[in-house]
Enzyme design. Structure first.
Site, PDB file in Angstrom:
ATOM      1  CD  GLU A  29      -6.665  -0.687   6.655  1.00 52.11           C
ATOM      2  OE1 GLU A  29      -5.823  -0.237   6.317  1.00 52.11           O
ATOM      3  OE2 GLU A  29      -7.582  -0.276   6.734  1.00 52.11           O
ATOM      4  CG  ASN A  61      -4.574   5.204   0.896  1.00 53.04           C
ATOM      5  OD1 ASN A  61      -5.462   4.147   1.323  1.00 53.04           O
ATOM      6  ND2 ASN A  61      -3.962   4.952   1.394  1.00 53.04           N
ATOM      7  CG  ASP A 105      -8.776   2.198   2.687  1.00 55.20           C
ATOM      8  OD1 ASP A 105      -8.283   0.587   3.611  1.00 55.20           O
ATOM      9  OD2 ASP A 105      -8.063   2.916   2.862  1.00 55.20           O
ATOM     10  CD  GLU A 114      -6.266   0.496   0.083  1.00 56.21           C
ATOM     11  OE1 GLU A 114      -6.219   1.401   0.984  1.00 56.21           O
ATOM     12  OE2 GLU A 114      -5.093  -0.239   0.083  1.00 56.21           O
ATOM     13  CD  GLU A 118      -2.484   1.626   2.621  1.00 59.86           C
ATOM     14  OE1 GLU A 118      -2.846   0.518   3.107  1.00 59.86           O
ATOM     15  OE2 GLU A 118      -3.320   2.231   2.556  1.00 59.86           O
TER      16      GLU A 118
END
Ligand code: C2E
Ligand code: MG
Ligand code: MG
Length: 532
Positions: free
Chosen positions: A478, A359, A421, A391, A304
């Site tokens: 996560e 993101n 997410d 995400e 990520e």
């Protein structure tokens, strides 16, 4: 906005000048009348007969009388005009200083009157207290009950507040849902200021009946004070606003007093804003990479991308400091794209099996050109669309679901994958998993902290993994920080894991070294399961 003072002064000067002219004409006419009269009578003989040129004199006299009558009439008309004008001036002055919807002062009226109030209160050694308050969710009153109901609601509050606060309080509506109160209080009366602010909050929050509907809202309030003798109204108001902002952002339902720390925080915010602009121009925002691991094999399957600010003085700064400010000042798109671009240029050199997740903030998802921008970055960095995971959080979906859907469809048509997410935070709903074609669900790290101690967390993770399995969507969990969390997540059916247990976010160079070491077989897979 109209200013009352200049108009009133101009019209005063005009009417004084006009009165003087009309008066001068009348005086001249009266003097002429006296002169013509004496001329006329000098033509009247002792026996009552007239001299031969009496006709001239009598005509002059008649004209004179007519002139006086005309002048007098004009004077009356002008007098009336002056009254009408004065009334217009008065109305303009009122409009310039009051809010037409509520009849309260507006910002200008408030500043004018508060300045006067300070003169009087300063002479007594009092303080000026300003209470700033904002109605919470006033927009929803308009949305749910209509604009007229909203106006009625404001008028009701405007009528009730003077009864609570007393005659001396100046009350103003500064904007749609923002109000302010100013009043003088003795230096030892700060408790009373709080009581009055409490009264404001109670008044705004009481339920009101409109026909068969109940309208009820909340409010946040801030208080600031300064010695009235040298108070600057805009400064005290700004400080009360800052305290009110603090109440609103912390959802504090009691009035909050201003303190100097708030001003310092605001200055820091300003510095961050300047810093972001500078940092963007000087390449200070860089991607860090956090490993994503296949929980069954322990292999790294992706990273990520997380933005970091390489600040010249402060070192590496995390996104919680700059992302909210970048969003606020409309630079989040540029910042994210800069970071994504650099990350993809780097990752294009890595093993082609490794996926890269990026993101996207809610405000980016409100930009109709987002898909095109990402496609351009892919072309510029020669990174295959199939290796990119976008995400998005559930919050992004609320502002404009249709736009979000169309952006997401474009991205998916290009071959990118889509991750939901931070699932489980905010307004989570299992329905969202079905609402868009997500390829992966990421369970928020808050569910993994103390996972073994909290039964509800176990229940949420199990519910999500079960639903995702039924939909054949993998689940990434996560925030796996330790062995215990790791084992629990594997037991609960997680597919991919991410967290400090596997590796903290690291800069590009370190990531490259990690991957090289692993490909040489120097580093074991990153999970206990794979280790045996
Ligand atoms: P996120 O997408 O949920 O990212 C995961 C966050 O969890 C990251 O924080 C990561 O460092 C942190 N984290 C990962 N593993 C662990 C763990 O085991 N324990 C703990 N306590 N934390 C862990 P970070 O880097 O501070 O990022 C915060 C958020 O900022 C991200 O949340 C993401 O929403 C946002 N963000 C980061 N970079 C970007 C960017 O380039 N663009 C946009 N739009 N948002 C970004
Ligand atoms: Mg994320
Ligand atoms: Mg997350």
């Amino acid at each position: 906005m109209l200013s009352s003072r200049p108009i009133a002064r101009n019209s005063g000067v005009l009417s004084a000048r006009r009165d003087a002219i009309v008066l001068a004409i009348l005086i001249t006419a009266v003097l002429l009348l006296i002169w013509n009269g004496s001329t006329f009578f000098s033509h009247v003989r002792i026996d009552g007969s007239f001299a031969s040129d009496v006709r001239v004199a009598s005509t002059a006299l008649t004209l004179n009388v007519a002139l006086i009558l005309f002048g007098w009439r004009r004077y009356i008309d002008l007098q009336h005009e002056a009254e009408v004008r004065a009334e217009q001036d008065r109305r303009a002055a009122l409009l310039a200083t009051t809010d037409p919807a509520t009849g309260l002062f507006n910002r200008k009226g408030f500043a004018d009157r508060a300045t006067q109030l300070c003169l009087e209160a300063g002479a007594r050694g009092d303080n000026l207290i300003v209470i700033s308050f904002q109605i919470h969710r006033f927009k929803s009153v308009n949305d749910q009950h209509g604009y007229e109901a909203g106006e009625w609601f404001l008028r009701s509050i405007a009528a009730a507040l003077p009864l609570e606060l007393g005659e001396e309080a100046l009350i103003a509506r500064l904007s749609g849902d923002e109000f302010a109160v100013a009043l003088p209080l003795g230096p030892s009366e700060s408790d009373r200021a709080e009581d009055l602010a409490d009264a404001v909050l109670r008044t705004v929050a009481r339920p009101l009946m409109l026909d068969d509907r109940i309208i009820q809202v909340g409010a946040f309030a801030g208080i600031a004070s300064a010695p009235a003798a040298d108070a600057s109204i805009p400064d005290v108001l700004r400080r009360a606003d800052m305290a009110m902002d603090r109440a609103r952002s912390g959802r504090v339902t009691r009035p909050v007093w201003f303190d100097a720390g708030m001003e310092r925080a605001l200055i820091a915010h300003g510095e961050i804003e300047q810093g972001i602009r500078f940092g963007l121009d000087h390449g200070q925002f860089v991607p860090y990479f956090e490993p994503q691991v296949d929980l069954a094999t322990g292999e790294i399957v992706g990273f990520e991308v997380l933005a970091r600010w390489n600040h010249a003085l402060s070192g590496v700064i995390g996104p919680d400091v700059f992302i909210p400010v970048a969003e606020e000042i409309g630079l989040i798109g540029r910042l994210s794209e800069q970071v994504i671009s650099e990350a993809l240029r780097e990752a294009a050199q890595w093993d082609s099996g490794i996926k890269i997740s990026v993101n996207i903030s809610p405000s980016q998802l409100a930009d109709g050109w987002l898909a095109q921008r990402i496609v351009r970055i892919l072309a510029e960095t020669a990174f295959p669309a199939e290796r990119l995971v976008i995400e998005i959080t559930e919050t992004s979906l609320f502002s404009d679901m249709d736009l979000a859907r169309s952006i997401v469809t474009s991205l998916k048509n290009q071959g990118m994958r889509l991750a939901l997410d931070d699932f489980g935070t905010g307004f989570s709903s299992l329905a969202h998993i079905r609402s868009l074609p997500f390829d992966i669900i990421k369970i928020d790290r808050s569910f993994v902290t103390n996972v073994t101690a909290k039964k509800e967390n176990v229940a949420v993770i199990r519910a999500v993994t079960t639903l995702a399995a039924a939909l054949s969507v993998p689940v990434c969990v996560e925030g796996i920080e330790n062995e215990e969390a790791y084992s629990a997540v594997v037991r609960l059916g997680g597919t991919i894991g991410q967290g400090w247990y596997f590796g903290k976010p690291m800069p590009a160079e370190q990531t490259r070294e990690l991957l090289a070491a692993r490909s040489r077989g120097e580093q074991p897979p990153l999970s206990a399961a794979a280790n045996g």
